[in-house]
Design a protein around this motif. Structure first.
Motif, PDB file in Angstrom:
ATOM      1  N   GLY A 140       0.781  -1.232   0.000  1.00  0.00           N
ATOM      2  CA  GLY A 140       0.000   0.000   0.000  1.00  0.00           C
ATOM      3  C   GLY A 140       0.808   1.274   0.000  1.00  0.00           C
ATOM      4  N   TYR A 145      -7.826   5.442  -4.871  1.00  0.00           N
ATOM      5  CA  TYR A 145      -9.221   5.732  -4.533  1.00  0.00           C
ATOM      6  C   TYR A 145     -10.099   5.419  -5.740  1.00  0.00           C
ATOM      7  N   GLU A 187      -8.829   1.288   5.211  1.00  0.00           N
ATOM      8  CA  GLU A 187      -9.462   0.704   4.036  1.00  0.00           C
ATOM      9  C   GLU A 187     -10.568  -0.260   4.467  1.00  0.00           C
ATOM     10  N   PRO A 188     -11.585  -0.387   3.651  1.00  0.00           N
ATOM     11  CA  PRO A 188     -11.787   0.193   2.322  1.00  0.00           C
ATOM     12  C   PRO A 188     -12.484   1.556   2.362  1.00  0.00           C
ATOM     13  N   SER A 190     -13.372   5.651   2.998  1.00  0.00           N
ATOM     14  CA  SER A 190     -12.795   6.983   2.847  1.00  0.00           C
ATOM     15  C   SER A 190     -13.721   7.944   3.584  1.00  0.00           C
ATOM     16  N   ASN A 196     -14.232   4.635  -2.172  1.00  0.00           N
ATOM     17  CA  ASN A 196     -13.508   3.603  -1.433  1.00  0.00           C
ATOM     18  C   ASN A 196     -12.024   3.653  -1.755  1.00  0.00           C
ATOM     19  N   LYS A 197     -11.255   2.934  -0.926  1.00  0.00           N
ATOM     20  CA  LYS A 197      -9.841   2.703  -1.210  1.00  0.00           C
ATOM     21  C   LYS A 197      -9.659   1.235  -1.593  1.00  0.00           C
ATOM     22  N   LYS A 199      -7.650  -2.020  -1.360  1.00  0.00           N
ATOM     23  CA  LYS A 199      -6.720  -2.514  -0.345  1.00  0.00           C
ATOM     24  C   LYS A 199      -5.380  -2.889  -0.968  1.00  0.00           C
ATOM     25  N   ASN A 471       0.192   0.734   6.692  1.00  0.00           N
ATOM     26  CA  ASN A 471      -0.610   1.046   5.515  1.00  0.00           C
ATOM     27  C   ASN A 471      -1.459   2.302   5.725  1.00  0.00           C
ATOM     28  N   TRP A 472      -2.285   2.296   6.770  1.00  0.00           N
ATOM     29  CA  TRP A 472      -3.209   3.407   6.983  1.00  0.00           C
ATOM     30  C   TRP A 472      -2.480   4.706   7.307  1.00  0.00           C
ATOM     31  N   THR A 476       0.478   6.586   4.034  1.00  0.00           N
ATOM     32  CA  THR A 476      -0.294   7.792   3.706  1.00  0.00           C
ATOM     33  C   THR A 476       0.531   9.032   4.000  1.00  0.00           C
TER      34      THR A 476
END
Length: 614
Positions: A140, A145, A187-188, A190, A196-197, A199, A471-472, A476
């Protein structure tokens, strides 16, 4: 490194251009788009940051035979793939990795994505099959998106491009609840219900005739512990050294200047050390310096740089520049995101970009080699959970009477039923009475990586953080911070070969006694003296705790007054006011909560009047 965009919605040329202009910072070298399909009912757009093959022939959207692609990222093994494809009869007109991806898709179909070693988010339009196929890299690193309502499909590197000219969007109260707990939107989801994102480690496909939409997971970590390393520690150390050296080497390949982020910690120092060994040119390194006592680690980076003889640059982080970045935060992090280290990350990227276009980082070392403070803390708490429950409760009650807030937090942590719940509380907040808890923010699919019995707890929480925190949060933070200034960040430790190898190692190779990241440290000590690292581990944080009580106190009290708090969904305004006062009088450090709310308030100030909250 770029920004991608595409849609089956009939936007005008002017609207498409505005969508691409919104994220032009991701790729300032070329902004372009094409209408595709028999009826020209598909648009692909691209913001290019030219890294490999700077010639306009590699501009995107790129067409190869009957295949069209928009692609963000880098494929580090593309030269090997290219040789393989040439032997199978494919011909190439560019020296880019993008063209290789198209040929690989034609040769291997959807499964070609498993052959890629890199960071990527892409969508392919296959003219012959009238289908779209896209994928996101294993861990990720690159964002993806998308919006699909059963008829129309739209995708982008950032949510703000999709958001433009969309009147059908609504703000997700569930996403806000999750954000307030995790500090990022997992995820998933937003911030919008309709977006959505994708994965990490997933691909998607859309049949444009039948509108059949599918997602498929093509990679995952071995969370069940099926593949176990059986060699000796010395053999493992040699293997890791070779893997790291190759991961660094292939990430130094570029047609533009490359440098290294150097904090002076274990991870970035290992990357810098191996970088100096894999190139004949002098490596440029970059670090941030804070004036506030207890936050400045730049002297350690300087020691490593001096030993490695790099061309080192120290960037001063001052209050005024930090405030400027705070005020423009939501323009680049275009949904709520609460990691305050994003600010120094942006500052580092801003000044690094003056010297190089690509920078290697040490991200993921803590997750895959069990390096965070909280892992050792969990080991210590685990000892407490072996004693009888009534004694543990007595200890918790006694600690709760102590004046220091950290002891109070330990007291609260000891009251959970099991260690998994203790860890989840540590990640989301031990005391969440300031949240209205309308949604179960622990209801995330990734919980399966923690709550099973295939591995010991240290391995499970490490796996869980790989799938969530890395990941999150980390990815980011790094993507938005670097792309805000058109800088590409590459992370050798996120090479999937290293991740898979590290996850197969016995826990003692990574965490023995109190020695965290044991094997990575021992690889590092082959190149940099151990004495430089004989100090406590430090995080990459801003002095917000002090700023909120001093320079930014009026700003906090103005933005988060009682009337403003009542307009923020998902919180108990009265409890928040009480906690803000605790921070101001120094009785409790509440800066993480304050920062979360400031970021959310800033985003709602811009978007809250236009969209309803549902």
């Amino acid at each position: 490194m770029c920004g991608i965009y595409g849609s089956t919605i009939a936007y005008s040329k002017e609207q498409v251009q505005q969508k691409l202009m919104r994220t032009s910072f991701r790729g300032p070298d070329k902004l372009d788009w094409k209408y595709l399909g028999k009826n020209k009912n598909i648009v692909f757009g691209h913001n290019r940051l030219a890294i490999i093959d700077l010639d306009p022939r590699s501009n995107q959207p790129l067409t190869y035979q009957n295949i069209h692609i928009v692609f963000n990222g880098e494929i580090y093994n593309f030269l090997d793939l290219k040789k393989e494809l040439i032997n199978k009869g494919h011909e190439f007109k560019t020296t880019s990795d993008t063209e290789v991806m198209c040929a690989a898709y034609l040769e291997y179909g959807d499964e070609f994505v498993s052959k890629l070693n890199g960071m990527f988010a892409f969508v392919i339009y296959d003219e012959n099959k009238e289908r779209l196929f896209g994928a996101r890299d294993r861990l990720g690193q690159k964002p993806f998106y998308y919006s699909f309502n059963g008829e129309d499909f739209e995708f982008s590197s950032q949510i703000s491009s999709i958001q433009l000219f969309r009147d059908d969007l609504s703000i997700s109260s569930k996403a806000i609840s999750y954000y307030l707990a995790w500090g990022a939107i997992p995820e998933p989801y937003s911030i919008f219900n309709e977006i959505n994102k994708l994965k990490p480690g997933f691909s998607l496909s859309l049949d444009l005739k039948s509108k059949k939409f599918e997602q498929k997971q093509y990679w995952d970590i071995d969370y069940k512990g099926i593949h176990q390393y059986l060699g000796t520690y010395e053999e493992a150390k040699a293997t890791l050294n070779n893997l790291l050296k190759d991961a660094v080497k292939i990430r130094l390949f570029a047609d533009v200047p490359v440098g290294v982020f150097l904090s002076g910690g274990v991870d970035s120092s290992a990357i810098a050390a191996l970088a100096t060994q894999t190139t004949t040119s002098k490596i440029k390194t970059f670090s941030v310096k804070f004036d506030e006592k207890g936050f400045d680690e730049s002297k350690y980076a300087q020691q490593v740089a001096d030993h490695l003889k790099t061309d080192h640059h120290v960037i001063d982080c001052n209050y005024n520049e930090g405030l400027d970045l705070i005020e423009n935060f939501s323009h680049f992090y275009d949904e709520p995101f609460a990691d305050s280290s994003a600010i120094p990350s942006m500052l580092l990227a801003k000044h690094t970009r003056k010297h190089v276009t690509v920078a290697l980082s040490g991200d993921a070392g803590d997750e895959i080699f069990i390096g965070y403070h909280r892992y050792n803390w969990m080991r210590q708490v685990g000892i407490m959970y072996k004693i009888p429950e009534f004694i543990r409760n007595l200890s918790a009650n006694a600690l709760g009477l102590m004046p220091h807030y950290k002891l109070k937090m330990i007291s609260q942590g000891l009251k959970y039923d099991n260690l998994d719940d203790v860890y989840l509380a540590a990640r989301t907040g031990v005391n969440t009475s300031w949240l209205d808890n309308k949604y179960d923010y622990l209801d995330v699919e990734e919980i399966k990586y923690l709550k099973h019995q295939h591995k010991n707890q240290q391995e499970r929480i490490s796996d869980f953080d790989l799938k969530t925190y890395l990941n999150w949060d980390i990815n980011t933070k790094v993507d938005r911070a670097t792309m805000a200034y058109s800088l590409e960040a590459r992370s050798p430790l996120m090479d999937y070969r290293i991740v898979e190898f590290a996850r197969s190692l016995p826990t003692s190779f990574k965490f023995q006694g109190s020695n965290q990241k044991r094997i990575l440290k021992d690889v590092l000590y082959q190149h940099v003296p151990k004495e430089i690292f004989n100090r406590p581990k430090a995080g990459f944080t801003m002095p917000f705790s002090e700023w909120f009580k001093k320079e930014l106190k009026d700003y906090v009290l103005s933005e988060l007054n009682e009337e403003s708090l009542k307009l923020i969904p998902g919180i108990n305004a009265k409890e928040v006011t009480f906690r803000i006062q605790q921070h101001m009088d120094g009785s409790w450090n509440r800066y993480p909560m304050i920062w979360k709310l400031l970021v959310l308030k800033q985003w709602l100030n811009t978007n809250g009047k236009k969209y309803s909250i549902q």
